[in-house]
Design a protein around this motif. Structure first.
Motif, mmCIF file in Angstrom:
data_model
loop_
_atom_site.group_PDB
_atom_site.id
_atom_site.type_symbol
_atom_site.label_atom_id
_atom_site.label_comp_id
_atom_site.label_asym_id
_atom_site.label_seq_id
_atom_site.Cartn_x
_atom_site.Cartn_y
_atom_site.Cartn_z
ATOM 1 N N TRP A 714 -27.327 35.874 24.883
ATOM 2 C CA TRP A 714 -27.077 37.147 25.515
ATOM 3 C C TRP A 714 -27.009 38.390 24.664
ATOM 4 C CZ3 TRP A 714 -22.923 35.122 29.494
ATOM 5 C CH2 TRP A 714 -23.744 34.822 30.674
ATOM 6 N N GLY A 715 -26.347 38.058 23.620
ATOM 7 C CA GLY A 715 -26.065 39.215 22.542
ATOM 8 C C GLY A 715 -27.351 39.407 21.607
ATOM 9 N N GLY A 716 -28.440 38.569 21.547
ATOM 10 C CA GLY A 716 -29.822 38.998 20.830
ATOM 11 C C GLY A 716 -29.453 37.934 19.709
ATOM 12 N N ASP A 717 -28.604 37.734 19.071
ATOM 13 C CA ASP A 717 -28.298 37.288 17.816
ATOM 14 C C ASP A 717 -27.447 36.092 17.891
ATOM 15 O OD1 ASP A 717 -27.647 36.149 15.215
ATOM 16 O OD2 ASP A 717 -27.437 38.078 14.333
ATOM 17 N N SER A 718 -27.859 34.598 18.513
ATOM 18 C CA SER A 718 -26.776 33.569 18.495
ATOM 19 C C SER A 718 -25.952 33.226 17.249
ATOM 20 C CB SER A 718 -28.024 32.394 19.028
ATOM 21 O OG SER A 718 -28.702 32.022 17.990
ATOM 22 N N GLY A 719 -26.611 33.394 16.235
ATOM 23 C CA GLY A 719 -25.746 33.046 15.176
ATOM 24 C C GLY A 719 -24.612 33.842 14.925
ATOM 25 N N THR A 721 -22.896 35.323 17.344
ATOM 26 C CA THR A 721 -22.215 34.913 18.459
ATOM 27 C C THR A 721 -21.507 33.867 18.185
ATOM 28 O OG1 THR A 721 -23.793 35.940 20.134
ATOM 29 C CG2 THR A 721 -22.068 34.513 20.977
ATOM 30 N N MET A 722 -22.131 32.750 17.459
ATOM 31 C CA MET A 722 -21.303 31.635 17.199
ATOM 32 C C MET A 722 -20.254 31.921 16.089
ATOM 33 S SD MET A 722 -21.229 28.487 18.463
ATOM 34 C CE MET A 722 -20.018 27.743 17.976
ATOM 35 N N ARG A 723 -20.837 32.662 14.940
ATOM 36 C CA ARG A 723 -19.755 32.907 13.834
ATOM 37 C C ARG A 723 -18.561 33.816 14.471
ATOM 38 N NH1 ARG A 723 -24.599 34.230 11.426
ATOM 39 N NH2 ARG A 723 -24.302 36.489 11.725
ATOM 40 N N SER A 724 -18.765 34.607 15.404
ATOM 41 C CA SER A 724 -17.546 35.271 16.014
ATOM 42 C C SER A 724 -16.697 34.266 16.629
ATOM 43 C CB SER A 724 -18.157 36.376 16.843
ATOM 44 O OG SER A 724 -19.011 37.361 16.522
ATOM 45 N N LEU A 725 -17.375 33.220 17.380
ATOM 46 C CA LEU A 725 -16.318 32.497 18.243
ATOM 47 C C LEU A 725 -15.797 31.491 17.232
ATOM 48 C CD1 LEU A 725 -18.941 31.337 20.908
ATOM 49 C CD2 LEU A 725 -16.821 32.650 21.260
ATOM 50 N N LEU A 726 -16.348 31.153 16.113
ATOM 51 C CA LEU A 726 -15.650 30.327 15.054
ATOM 52 C C LEU A 726 -14.600 31.186 14.417
ATOM 53 C CD1 LEU A 726 -18.583 28.294 13.628
ATOM 54 C CD2 LEU A 726 -16.858 27.429 14.945
ATOM 55 N N ASP A 727 -14.953 32.295 14.224
ATOM 56 C CA ASP A 727 -13.955 33.225 13.376
ATOM 57 C C ASP A 727 -12.315 33.393 14.182
ATOM 58 O OD1 ASP A 727 -15.320 33.791 11.147
ATOM 59 O OD2 ASP A 727 -16.017 35.698 11.895
ATOM 60 N N VAL A 728 -12.580 33.369 15.538
ATOM 61 C CA VAL A 728 -11.558 33.399 16.607
ATOM 62 C C VAL A 728 -10.749 32.097 16.378
ATOM 63 C CG1 VAL A 728 -11.000 33.235 18.941
ATOM 64 C CG2 VAL A 728 -12.580 35.095 18.291
ATOM 65 N N ALA A 729 -11.446 31.076 16.226
ATOM 66 C CA ALA A 729 -10.795 29.769 16.070
ATOM 67 C C ALA A 729 -10.139 29.722 14.923
ATOM 68 C CB ALA A 729 -12.038 28.659 16.335
ATOM 69 N N SER A 730 -10.583 30.246 13.918
ATOM 70 C CA SER A 730 -9.996 30.036 12.575
ATOM 71 C C SER A 730 -8.877 31.014 12.499
ATOM 72 C CB SER A 730 -10.953 30.707 11.324
ATOM 73 O OG SER A 730 -10.428 30.683 10.141
ATOM 74 N N ARG A 731 -8.755 32.129 13.160
ATOM 75 C CA ARG A 731 -7.610 33.010 13.077
ATOM 76 C C ARG A 731 -6.468 32.201 14.183
ATOM 77 N NH1 ARG A 731 -5.098 38.762 15.209
ATOM 78 N NH2 ARG A 731 -3.367 38.526 13.484
ATOM 79 N N LEU A 732 -6.832 31.914 15.029
ATOM 80 C CA LEU A 732 -5.812 31.079 16.267
ATOM 81 C C LEU A 732 -5.311 29.952 15.448
ATOM 82 C CD1 LEU A 732 -7.516 31.765 19.361
ATOM 83 C CD2 LEU A 732 -5.584 32.916 18.523
ATOM 84 N N LEU A 733 -5.831 29.234 14.627
ATOM 85 C CA LEU A 733 -5.535 27.919 14.006
ATOM 86 C C LEU A 733 -4.887 28.138 12.650
ATOM 87 C CD1 LEU A 733 -8.410 25.453 14.989
ATOM 88 C CD2 LEU A 733 -6.088 25.421 15.922
#
Length: 1029
Positions: A714-719, A721-733
């Motif tokens: 959806w965002g045009g750049d799947s990489g 989007t995935m990096r953003s999701l992993l960054d969120v996981a990293s901060r929350l953990l």
């Protein structure tokens, strides 16, 4: 202190009462400085004891002395400040205070008593052995009534501090002295006798606590004293209750409190003596009704309401009646004593209903303030109506069908009486009718059950339909509270009322919402509609819905905070009823609800109600897309500029977006993604507001659950989007993050591994390491459970190669442990019993079974926390608990896992037993009625589930067991997001465990038998029941 110092102190005390703020402040600062000098406490006690000084100064000195004692008496105490009072000064203070206890001024006496009790808290009995003998001598001196009062006041304060070492020695000496006072009305006035009874109550309460451990000793202690006290209680209760005599109410109230303790703590002793109290108790009950009606129901107000005695005890008539109900509740709920009132059950219910009448003061208050009416209706604490309703509930619980018939019979009588009053032109006929409906409504569940069973002689349906036919739609303005009660109560009985009557009732409620009627009527109509609309005939309702929506939105604009909740609830029910027609009214209602939400976004209760109304609109046919297009233009700027928003708006907006995402079509999720994804990511990564972070985490989890793999494109750049999701996981953990900021990381990670498994696969080792670090720094049980749930889900995802996942955990280090596998399993073994939620229990339980099935060599090498060891004998006081913390056994991990799985079986079997059998709740809190039962009786758990021990459970029983954890959850809780997309939620836990135990026992019988030796008998029985299928 020298005489001049004493004069300085008097001047300083006088200055603290000066009208000038400056003079007062200087005097207070001077006193504070002087309190650090030796002799200050002694000087204060001399002022307090000097009967020639003004009362105000003496009282002030006594109060300051009490504060001084708390700060300087005992080193090591929480509030201690240097310097400590010397032993000589302590002796002077104690002596002077005791000599002042017989002061004729009650306020001085109370202040001195409080100072004495504050010292006794530290010194008695070890360092002040002559305190009790002095007080007993004072109590027994009939020539010094002031001394008796002072000693009683002091003992009353001390009695709240008594423990199990003091009471047994004190009671035999003290109770005869107290009995002499209580039984001598010609010498002592009622307040003094009441104070003596309050000490009896405190001591008996402590003895009650002790009966659990020292049953024989406490019974022997009380036995010789019981008869004289019961005789005395009888004497006090036998005279009719006097109107406008609060001292009479107070002494009866203390008698009732004492009786309550006697009956609860010593039922077998009390039973033989109780008959002497029954007649007088009934006299008090019946005579108090007329006093209550004259003073509170018919009178403008209770003239004594809000009045307190010198010790702070309330003297109102209502508090006395509540205590009366509390004692009757104890009698009715006691298996030993319930038979005493069985012959007068109908009269008891008949009189109780009359106590439930609205008082004149309530009519006045509620007529002026509808908000107060709503608040009081929702309040279930401390009122005559609530206490009376609880008594009626206990009547049904204890007497069953006989109790039900007594209630319906009394309701009919009261209805007929009100009808006669109405015909005769009485102005208050409606009150007893309203009380009757209130009584029936408070027992709606029990009454409906009896009506459906067809076991009752009297038809509840006929009575209710008579009530509706007689009252609905007439005299709304004259009798608003009757109609309000009728609307809010009758709806509870909709299942037994005929359709025609119910439709008439429903139309009356819809009509009332739009009429110019008193606010309480509209409140009642809203309650009726909220309950009736979901089951109403949609076709018949259609012509009335547009008018109802118009009335409700008008009401919404007029509603205050208290009534808003009710109107929003009713709107939600109306929208769900309209469903197909909602598309037409969405443009009208949505903006109003959004406005309500925005103006109350910082109020969690109202904003949640508003979001639920919007969710009902979203779920209605044809409404989701117009609603989303209406909300997003407002929400987008809020999320893009979170720092510029008012308190609560960002967190509330995230909640709103999450609601829009749940169960929405993919195209709607994409529209929300386009506007919200990037700003929500930024909020998680940059915000310091943990509430915002929690809501943003939930929002992202909902986006992943709705968007799945498609989302990456959806965002045009799947990489990216995935990096953003992993960054969120990293901060929350991040292990240094406050636990509350990470609270919903479990839900988030779960969506990542469920919906993006191939993208997450390369990161599993890093994820495991981060999860372990977060788990080790976690401070919140709920977060710990959600992190363990991720490990459990990873175990399932690794099947059938679970051994490889174990090997991976073994290679990941964990601080202070051999490796991550050892740490995770140690935590899991401790935490499994705390995990909540059907889905969570299902996933973690089955994961443990998978781990045990591997027979991995690493399992047997780990020892974990076993079961709690009981080490403290007697009563566990705070000091004992502090000095001897909980101790646990240690057991091998495989045995612990087997025990945890067996515990789930036991829980399922117990739930089935409760569902199948009408298990009688324990009627008495009396320890005597529960003889010590050995562990062998654990076998009863299996028997009570419907199968004979080690017998073959029937198919129906196994199905029932399965349902315990497999009922569809329709309450919209937080499991929705977790369980909705997870195939594991389809597992039938009872069948899964049954299959596991059969396979595990057959595959390695020697290991299975060895592990079973570590289990309790109940756990072994639960497993054996399954194996014998």
């Amino acid at each position: 202190m020298a005489d001049q110092d004493q004069q300085w102190l008097l001047n300083c005390l006088t200055a603290t009462l000066d009208t000038s703020q400056e003079v007062r402040s200087f005097a207070e600062a001077s006193l504070n400085q002087a309190s650090l000098q030796p002799g200050f406490g002694g000087a204060l006690s001399k002022v307090a004891a000097n009967r020639e000084l003004p009362l105000g100064l003496r009282q002030l000195a006594a109060v300051l002395l009490k504060q001084f004692v708390k700060k300087h008496w005992q080193e090591g105490e929480e509030n201690f400040e240097h310097p400590v009072v010397s032993s000589d000064e302590k002796e002077i203070i104690r002596r002077l205070l005791l000599l002042s206890l017989d002061d004729s001024n009650r306020k001085i006496c109370t202040a001195i008593s409080m100072a004495v009790s504050s010292i006794a808290h530290y010194d008695w009995p070890e360092d002040w052995p002559d305190l009790l003998p002095f007080l007993l001598k004072l109590i027994n001196d009939q020539t010094n009534i002031n001394g008796v009062h002072g000693a009683l006041r002091c003992l009353a304060l001390l009695s709240g501090d008594l423990d199990d070492t003091v009471v047994p020695k004190l009671v035999p000496v003290l109770f005869p002295c107290l009995h002499t006072i209580v039984s001598s009305p010609q010498i002592y006035d009622k307040p003094l006798r009441t104070k003596a009874l309050s000490i009896v109550y405190s001591c008996t309460s402590m003895l009650g606590v002790m009966t659990g451990v020292y049953k024989t000793e406490t019974s022997n202690l009380m036995m010789p004293m019981l008869k004289p006290w019961m005789d005395q209680f009888s004497t006090i209760l036998e005279h009719p209750v006097q109107s406008e005599d609060p001292d009479d109410w107070s002494i009866r109230m203390e008698v009732l409190k004492c009786l309550n303790q006697f009956v609860q703590n010593f039922p077998s002793l009390t039973e033989t003596e109780f008959k002497v109290v029954v007649g007088p108790l009934w006299q008090t009950f019946v005579s108090s009704l007329r006093v209550y009606e004259l003073s509170s129901v018919e009178g403008a107000d209770d003239p004594y309401e809000g009045r307190y005695d010198s010790d702070g005890a309330e003297k109102s008539l209502e508090s006395f009646v509540i205590q009366l109900f509390e004692f009757l509740l104890t009698i009715v709920g006691s298996r030993r004593l319930a038979k005493v009132v069985a012959n007068n059950l109908r009269e008891l219910v008949y009189y109780t209903i009359a106590f439930l009448q609205i008082t004149e003061q309530q009519v006045h208050t509620w007529s002026l303030d509808a908000n107060q009416y709503v608040a009081d209706e929702d309040d279930t604490t401390y009122s005559c109506r609530v206490s009376g309703a609880l008594l009626l509930e206990e009547v049904v619980s204890s007497y069953g069908l006989e109790g039900i018939e007594a209630i319906i019979d009394a309701a009919q009588k009261r209805f007929n009486e009100s009808q006669q009053g109405k015909v005769a032109g009485s102005a208050v006929w409606w009150r007893i009718r309203e009380a009757t409906i209130f009584a029936l409504a408070s027992l709606s569940e029990q009454l409906l059950e009896a009506e459906v069973s067809g076991m009752t002689r009297i038809s509840l349906r006929d009575l209710l339909e008579r009530l509706i036919a007689e009252d609905i739609g007439t005299g709304v303005d004259e009798y608003p509270f009757l109609h309000a009660r009728l609307f809010s109560s009758v709806a509870k009985f909709s299942s037994v009322i005929s359709h025609g009557v119910l439709e008439h009732f429903l139309y009356a409620a819809i009509k009332a919402i739009g009429m110019d009627v008193p606010p309480p009527v509209k409140v009642g109509a809203c309650r009726a509609l909220f309950q009736l609309l979901p089951g109403a005939n949609k076709e018949i309702l259609q012509p009335h819905l547009m008018g109802l929506f118009s009335s409700l939105t008008d009401l919404l604009n007029q509603a205050s905070d208290e009534t808003l909740h009710l109107v929003l609830e009713t709107l939600q029910a109306a929208i769900k009823t309209a469903h197909e027609a909602s598309a037409a009214i969405e443009p009208i209602i949505s903006p109003i609800i959004l406005n309500t939400w925005a103006s109350h976004v910082s109020d969690p209760f109202i904003s949640i109600d508003a979001v639920e109304v919007l969710e009902a609109i979203k779920n209605a046919t044809g409404c989701v897309r117009p609603l989303v297009s209406r909300i997003l233009p407002y929400i987008g700027p809020v999320l893009n500029n979170p720092q510029q928003q008012p308190d609560g708006l960002v967190a509330g907006s995230l909640d709103l977006v999450t609601m829009l995402l749940k169960n929405s079509p993919s195209d709607v999720v994409k529209v929300v993604y386009d506007v919200c994804f990037d700003p929500v990511i930024r909020i998680v990564l940059q915000s310091d507001d943990y509430g915002e972070m929690q809501n943003a985490t939930e929002c992202l989890a909902a986006i992943i659950a709705g968007g799945k793999q498609e989302m990456l494109a959806w965002g045009g750049d799947s990489g990216y989007t995935m990096r953003s999701l992993l960054d969120v996981a990293s901060r929350l953990l991040d292990p240094d993050m406050e636990s509350s900021g990470s609270l919903f990381v479990g839900t988030y990670i779960l969506q990542l591994i469920l919906h993006l498994p191939s993208q997450m696969a390369p990161h599993i080792r890093d994820l495991v390491a981060a999860l372990v670090r977060r788990l080790q720094s976690c401070q919140i049980t709920g977060l710990r459970s959600s992190l363990l749930l991720i490990f459990a889900r990873l175990v399932h995802m690794s099947a059938p190669n679970v051994e490889q996942f174990i090997d991976l955990l073994v290679t990941v280090p964990a601080k202070d442990y051999d490796n991550s596998f050892v740490y995770v399993m140690s935590e899991w073994a401790k935490q499994q019993g705390e995990i909540q939620g059907a889905y969570q229990i299902k996933v973690t339980t089955t994961a443990l079974a998978l781990l045990l099935s591997t027979r991995h060599v690493g399992l047997a090498k780990i020892n974990v926390q076993g079961h709690l060891v009981k080490t403290i004998a007697g009563i566990t006081t705070r000091s004992k608990a502090k000095s001897t913390p909980d101790q646990w056994t240690v057991m091998p991990l495989p045995a612990k896992i087997l025990a945890l799985l067996a515990d789930v079986l036991i829980e399922i079997q117990e739930q089935v037993a409760i569902g199948n059998d009408e298990l009688l709740p324990l009627q008495d809190s009396d320890w005597e009625e529960i003889q010590a039962e050995d562990v062998e009786t654990d076998q009863d758990l299996v028997i009570s589930s419907g199968a004979t021990s080690f017998g073959r459970p029937t198919y129906e029983q196994l199905e029932a067991m399965a349902k315990v954890f497999d009922e569809n959850q329709e309450d919209g809780d937080e499991d929705d997001l977790l369980s909705g997309a997870d195939p594991l939620n389809e597992i039938n836990l009872a069948n899964y465990l049954a299959d596991f135990f059969v396979k595990f026992s057959h595959s390695d019988r020697q290991l299975f038998d060895h592990l079973c030796q570590s289990l309790t008998l109940a756990q072994q029985n639960a497993i054996q029941m399954i194996l014998n299928r």
